[in-house]
Design an enzyme around this catalytic site. Structure first.
Site, PDB file in Angstrom:
ATOM      1  N   LYS A  98      31.639 -26.197  77.954  1.00 55.88           N
ATOM      2  CA  LYS A  98      31.931 -26.530  76.550  1.00 55.88           C
ATOM      3  C   LYS A  98      33.446 -26.612  76.332  1.00 55.88           C
ATOM      4  CE  LYS A  98      27.600 -24.627  74.922  1.00 55.88           C
ATOM      5  NZ  LYS A  98      26.826 -23.494  74.402  1.00 55.88           N
ATOM      6  N   GLN A 146      27.919 -17.822  71.987  1.00 58.80           N
ATOM      7  CA  GLN A 146      26.965 -18.160  73.042  1.00 58.80           C
ATOM      8  C   GLN A 146      25.785 -17.188  72.994  1.00 58.80           C
ATOM      9  OE1 GLN A 146      27.269 -20.860  75.152  1.00 58.80           O
ATOM     10  NE2 GLN A 146      25.230 -20.335  75.909  1.00 58.80           N
ATOM     11  N   ASP A 192      27.047 -25.247  65.841  1.00 62.55           N
ATOM     12  CA  ASP A 192      25.724 -25.180  66.487  1.00 62.55           C
ATOM     13  C   ASP A 192      24.614 -25.503  65.482  1.00 62.55           C
ATOM     14  OD1 ASP A 192      25.509 -24.802  69.201  1.00 62.55           O
ATOM     15  OD2 ASP A 192      25.732 -22.624  69.130  1.00 62.55           O
TER      16      ASP A 192
END
Ligand code: NDP
Length: 290
Positions: free
Chosen positions: A53, A97, A120
Site C-alpha cells: 500500500k 490494517q 477504506d
C-alpha cells in the site's frame, strides 16, 4: 466456450498511470495526497499488504507512511495517534490494517477515524452513505470489482447477481454496489441451503469465501461473469482463488484470474480513494478562497 479473462493487473496499471496526473495537479496546488497506514503487530501477511500500500502510493508521487506498533500496544495510544492524524491537514487518508489483536475493539478504532479520511470506507457513516446509494468512499475491493465490470463492459442493470460471502469488507458492500447498479442480488453464505441452485441461475457470480476452488464449473451458468475475490495460500505456497479457474474458464463468459485479478485492483482503489479525498479537500479550500 472459453471465457474472456478480465486482467486485473493490466487494468490496475492503466488506472495508476491515469492517477499520476491527478496527483501532480494536487501537489502543484499544495494538496499532495497523503495516506497513513497503521499496523499493529508483526503478522507477515499484514506486513506485505502494508508495504504494498505504501509503495503503491509512493510510486505515483503521493505521500505515504506506515506507523507500526508493538502487538501489545495500549489501544489508547493508537486512538490518540488517529486523533492526531485526523487533525493533520497533510494527511487525506488513514487506514488501520485489520485484523487487530484481540485486546482491541476493532469497531471503536474504525469509528475513531474521521469519515472524511476513512479511505477504506469502513466507518459506519460511510457504510450508511453507501447503503443509501450516495457513497463517500467505496470499500476498495468491491470498488475494484466494479471497475472490472466496467472494463469488461458488463451491463449490470437487470442482471441476476449472486455474491458468495457476507463480510463487512467484501460481501456486503459488493451486494450494495450491485443493487445500486440495478442488478437483482442474492447474497449467499455458510447458512445458505442450496448454493448451486442460486449460482447456476446467476448472470454474475462474485466469490468472496476464502476456500480454494470452491466454485466449480457445474455451479456456473454458461456465459456468466465470474469474479474471484478469494486469495488462498496452498500448501505448496502458491496462491489460488475461490474459483476453480481452469474448470470455469470453459463455461463462463468472463472470468477473473488469481493472482492478477481482483488483488491488484484493491490497492489501486485505495490510491483512488485517497486521491478523491485530497481532491475534495482542495476543492473545499478553493471554495473557501484559501
Ligand atoms: P470472511 O471470512 O470474512 O467471509 C467469508 C464469507 O464466506 C462469510 O460470509 C461466510 O459465511 C462465507 N462462507 C464460508 N463458507 C461458506 C460456504 N460453505 N458456503 C457459502 N458461503 C460460505 O472473508 P472476507 O470476506 O474477508 O474474504 C473472502 C476472501 O476474499 C478471502 O479469501 C480473502 O483472503 C479474500 N480477500 C481478497 C481481497 C483482495 O484484495 N482480492 C481483499 C479482501 C479479502 P458466514 O458469514 O455465514 O460465516
Amino acid at each position: 466456450m472459453t471465457a474472456q479473462v478480465i486482467d486485473g493487473k493490466a487494468l490496475a496499471e492503466e488506472l495508476r498511470q491515469g492517477f499520476k496526473a491527478r496527483v501532480d495537479a494536487l501537489a502543484a496546488c499544495g494538496h499532495k495526497p497523503g495516506l497513513v497506514v497503521i499496523l499493529v503487530g508483526e503478522d507477515p501477511a499484514s506486513q506485505v499488504y502494508v508495504r504494498n500500500k505504501v509503495n503503491g502510493c509512493l510510486a505515483i508521487g503521493m505521500h505515504s507512511e506506515k506507523i507500526v506498533y508493538d502487538v501489545a500496544v495500549d489501544p489508547e495510544t493508537v486512538l490518540e495517534k488517529i486523533a492526531e492524524l485526523n487533525a493533520d491537514p497533510a494527511i487525506h487518508g488513514i487506514l488501520v490494517q485489520l485484523p487487530l489483536p484481540g485486546h482491541f475493539n476493532e469497531e471503536a478504532v474504525l469509528e475513531a477515524i474521521s469519515p472524511e479520511k476513512d479511505v477504506d470506507g469502513f466507518h459506519a457513516e460511510n457504510v450508511g452513505a453507501l447503503a443509501q446509494g450516495s457513497p463517500r468512499f467505496i470499500p476498495c475491493t468491491p470498488y475494484g470489482v466494479m471497475k472490472m465490470f466496467e472494463k469488461g463492459k458488463v451491463d449490470l442493470a437487470g442482471k441476476e447477481a449472486v455474491v458468495i460471502g457476507r463480510s463487512n469488507i467484501v460481501g456486503k458492500p459488493m451486494a450494495l454496489l450491485l443493487i445500486n447498479a440495478g442488478a437483482t442480488v442474492t447474497v449467499c453464505h455458510s447458512k445458505t441451503k442450496d448454493l448451486k441452485f442460486h449460482t447456476s441461475r446467476a448472470d454474475i457470480v462474485v466469490a468472496a469465501v476464502g476456500k480454494p476452488r470452491f466454485v466449480t464449473a457445474d455451479m456456473v451458468k454458461p456465459g456468466a461473469v465470474v469474479i474471484d475475490v478469494g486469495i488462498n495460500r496452498l500448501p505448496d505456497g502458491k496462491l489460488c482463488g475461490d474459483v476453480d479457474f481452469a474448470g470455469c474458464l470453459a463455461v463462463a463468459g468472463q472470468i477473473t484470474p488469481v493472482p492478477g485479478g481482483v488483488g491488484p485492483m484493491t490497492i489501486t482503489m485505495l490510491l483512488a480513494n485517497t486521491i478523491e479525498a485530497a481532491e475534495r479537500k482542495a476543492a473545499a479550500a478553493a471554495g473557501a478562497g484559501k
